[in-house]
Design an enzyme around this catalytic site. Structure first.
Site, PDB file in Angstrom:
ATOM      1  N   MET A   1       0.825  -1.210   0.000  1.00  0.00           N
ATOM      2  CA  MET A   1       0.000   0.000   0.000  1.00  0.00           C
ATOM      3  C   MET A   1       0.861   1.263   0.000  1.00  0.00           C
ATOM      4  SD  MET A   1      -1.488  -0.023   3.888  1.00  0.00           S
ATOM      5  CE  MET A   1      -2.507   1.391   3.611  1.00  0.00           C
TER       6      MET A   1
ATOM      7  N   LEU B   1      -6.027   6.716  -0.951  1.00  0.00           N
ATOM      8  CA  LEU B   1      -6.526   5.604  -0.137  1.00  0.00           C
ATOM      9  C   LEU B   1      -8.058   5.603  -0.077  1.00  0.00           C
ATOM     10  CD1 LEU B   1      -4.919   4.225   2.992  1.00  0.00           C
ATOM     11  CD2 LEU B   1      -7.240   4.973   3.252  1.00  0.00           C
TER      12      LEU B   1
ATOM     13  N   LEU C   1     -10.580  -1.034  -1.414  1.00  0.00           N
ATOM     14  CA  LEU C   1     -10.143  -1.049  -0.010  1.00  0.00           C
ATOM     15  C   LEU C   1     -11.279  -0.621   0.914  1.00  0.00           C
ATOM     16  CD1 LEU C   1      -7.682  -1.204   2.032  1.00  0.00           C
ATOM     17  CD2 LEU C   1      -7.567   1.262   1.782  1.00  0.00           C
TER      18      LEU C   1
ATOM     19  N   ARG D   1       0.432   1.412  -3.784  1.00  0.00           N
ATOM     20  CA  ARG D   1      -0.948   1.663  -4.212  1.00  0.00           C
ATOM     21  C   ARG D   1      -1.359   3.117  -3.983  1.00  0.00           C
ATOM     22  NH1 ARG D   1      -4.711   2.454  -6.230  1.00  0.00           N
ATOM     23  NH2 ARG D   1      -6.715   1.397  -6.413  1.00  0.00           N
TER      24      ARG D   1
ATOM     25  N   GLU E   1       1.198   1.718  11.453  1.00  0.00           N
ATOM     26  CA  GLU E   1       0.433   0.810  12.330  1.00  0.00           C
ATOM     27  C   GLU E   1       1.291   0.201  13.429  1.00  0.00           C
ATOM     28  OE1 GLU E   1       0.029   0.955   9.111  1.00  0.00           O
ATOM     29  OE2 GLU E   1      -2.120   1.096   8.681  1.00  0.00           O
TER      30      GLU E   1
END
Ligand code: FES
Length: 386
Positions: free
Chosen positions: A43, A59, A65, A131, A310
Site C-alpha cells: 500500500m 486511499l 479497499l 498503491r 500501524e
C-alpha cells in the site's frame, strides 16, 4: 507475450545445476539480457508529512479497499478532514513512513540473492509499486519499460491475501497497463500469497523468542501473545474475503513452531468509521485483559512485513499508552524489515515460483462468492491467460 508459457518442453524439463530457476527471461543472440523484474507491491505510505494528503486522497478513493457511497465526491472530503490528524501522527514517528525505505531495501537484498542463486533468470531487478504513495504503479511500469523488462513477477508484500490489499494492487496493475497500452509489454506471473512460507514463520518465531527472553523466567510463560493484524470491514469479510483465514493460518504456524509456549489471541487493529469491522479490536483486548489481571502483553504485528504507521504509532505509542493507563505492560516484537532469515525466505519464495512456471495460484482464480466488482474478473482473466 507470455513467452515463458510457450517454452518448448525440452527447455522446461532440462536438467542442470540451476534447473530450479529455469523459468527464464530468454533474449536472443548476444545482446544484454533484459532484467527479470520483481515487483514488490504494497500500500505504501507518505515518506514525509507533506505527502499525507495525497496518500489519504488515493486511499479513500480506492473502492477495493474502502467501499464508500459517492466515492469520487466523498473520498477527497474525508481525506481533507483526516489529513491534519494523520500528519501529526507521522510527525510523532519522525516525519514520515519508513515503508518505502524498507521495501526498497528488501527488494535490493532480494535481487542480489537471486542473482547468485538463479543465474538463468539474472539479472534480477526489483521495483516497488505502491498503491497510494510514490512510487505508484504507473511510474513503476514506465521504469520497467525503460529498462527493457520482458519478464515480470508481481510479488505481494502482504503475506496474507485480501481483495482489499493484494487484490486492489493487482486490479490497479491491470487497469494501469490497460490505460498505458502496456498489456502486451511484459510476461507476468504472480506471487499472490505466502501466509505460511517457512522462513516467514521462522522469523516471526525468532522475533517472539527474542522478545520473550527479555522477561524474567517467572513472568515469561504468562506473557500473552497478541497477534495483531489490520482489520477489515465486515462487509468485506462477509463477501468471502480469504484474509481472516490466511492470517489465522500464519498465527497457527507460528504457534506450532513455538510449541504453543504461551497463551495467545488473534486480534484486529486500525478500524475506522462507524461501520462494523472485524474484531476483537486491539484496544478493547488490552482493556479486557487488564481487567482480567494480565500483567504482560506482547504484540506481534502478524500481517506486516516492515515498520510503518500501524506499528510505530498505533502500537508503540497509542497502545503502549493505553496499556500503561490500564496498569499493563505492553511490548511489541521487532518487525521483519531486513532480517536475513526473512530475506532468504523471500528469495526462496521467488526462486521456487520461477522454477515451477506457475502464473497465478489456484486460489487467485476463485473470486469471492459475493464479488460484484468487474475489475476482479478482468484482472483474473488477464493474468491467468496462457
Ligand atoms: Fe474478492 Fe472481487 S472482491 S474477488
Amino acid at each position: 507475450m507470455n513467452q515463458l508459457f510457450r517454452l518448448p518442453k525440452p527447455v522446461l524439463l532440462a536438467r542442470g545445476p540451476y534447473q530450479r530457476c529455469l523459468a527464464a527471461n530468454f533474449s536472443a543472440e548476444a545482446k544484454p539480457k533484459p532484467p527479470t523484474a520483481i515487483v514488490l507491491m504494497n500500500m505504501g505510505g507518505p515518506s514525509t508529512s507533506k505527502e499525507v494528503g495525497f496518500f489519504l486522497g488515493n486511499l479513500f478513493a480506492d473502492g477495493d479497499l474502502i467501499p464508500i457511497p459517492f466515492q469520487s465526491v466523498l473520498a477527497p472530503w474525508i481525506a481533507r478532514r483526516r489529513t491534519p490528524k494523520i500528519e501529526e501522527q507521522y510527525d510523532q514517528i519522525g516525519g514520515g513512513s519508513p515503508i518505502r525505505y524498507w521495501t526498497e531495501r528488501q527488494g535490493k537484498l532480494l535481487e542480489s540473492i537471486l542473482d547468485k542463486q538463479c543465474p538463468e533468470t539474472a539479472p534480477h531487478k526489483s521495483y516497488v509499486a505502491f498503491r497510494y504513495a510514490p512510487p505508484l504503479t504507473q511510474e513503476t511500469l514506465e521504469a520497467m519499460k525503460q529498462d527493457g523488462v520482458e519478464r515480470a513477477v508481481a510479488l505481494t508484500m502482504y503475506p496474507q491475501y485480501s481483495c482489499s490489499t493484494t487484490g486492489s494492487s493487482l486490479n490497479e496493475l491491470h487497469k494501469t497497463m490497460d490505460r498505458l497500452g502496456m498489456k502486451d509489454a511484459f510476461s507476468w506471473s504472480i506471487i499472490d500469497r505466502w501466509p505460511t512460507q517457512p522462513q516467514l514463520i521462522e522469523t516471526f518465531a525468532q522475533h517472539i523468542e527474542r522478545s520473550l527472553a527479555e522477561y524474567s523466567s517467572e513472568e515469561r510463560k504468562d506473557v500473552v501473545l497478541l497477534f495483531s493484524a489490520h482489520s477489515l470491514p465486515m462487509s468485506v469479510v462477509n463477501r468471502g474475503d480469504p484474509y481472516p483465514q490466511e492470517v489465522a493460518a500464519t498465527v497457527q504456524a507460528v504457534m506450532e513452531r513455538l510449541g504453543f509456549s504461551n497463551p495467545y489471541r488473534l486480534i484486529w487493529q486500525s478500524q475506522v468509521g462507524p461501520s462494523a469491522w472485524l474484531g476483537p479490536k486491539t484496544n478493547e483486548v488490552i482493556e479486557g485483559y487488564a481487567k482480567q489481571g494480565k500483567k504482560n502483553l506482547l504484540v506481534v504485528p502478524i500481517a506486516f512485513v516492515s515498520d510503518h504507521i500501524e506499528t510505530l504509532f498505533e502500537v508503540d505509542i497509542e497502545y503502549v499508552h493505553l496499556a500503561k493507563e490500564n496498569g499493563v505492560n505492553l511490548k511489541r516484537v521487532e518487525s521483519l524489515n531486513d532480517d536475513p532469515v526473512f530475506i532468504d525466505g523471500l528469495a526462496k519464495l521467488v526462486k521456487d515460483h520461477l522454477s515451477t512456471g506457475t502464473k497465478v495460484s489456484t486460489q487467485l482464480g476463485l473470486r469471492c462468492p459475493q464479488c460484484t466488482n468487474p475489475k476482479c474478473a478482468h484482472t483474473r482473466e488477464y493474468f491467468g491467460k496462457e
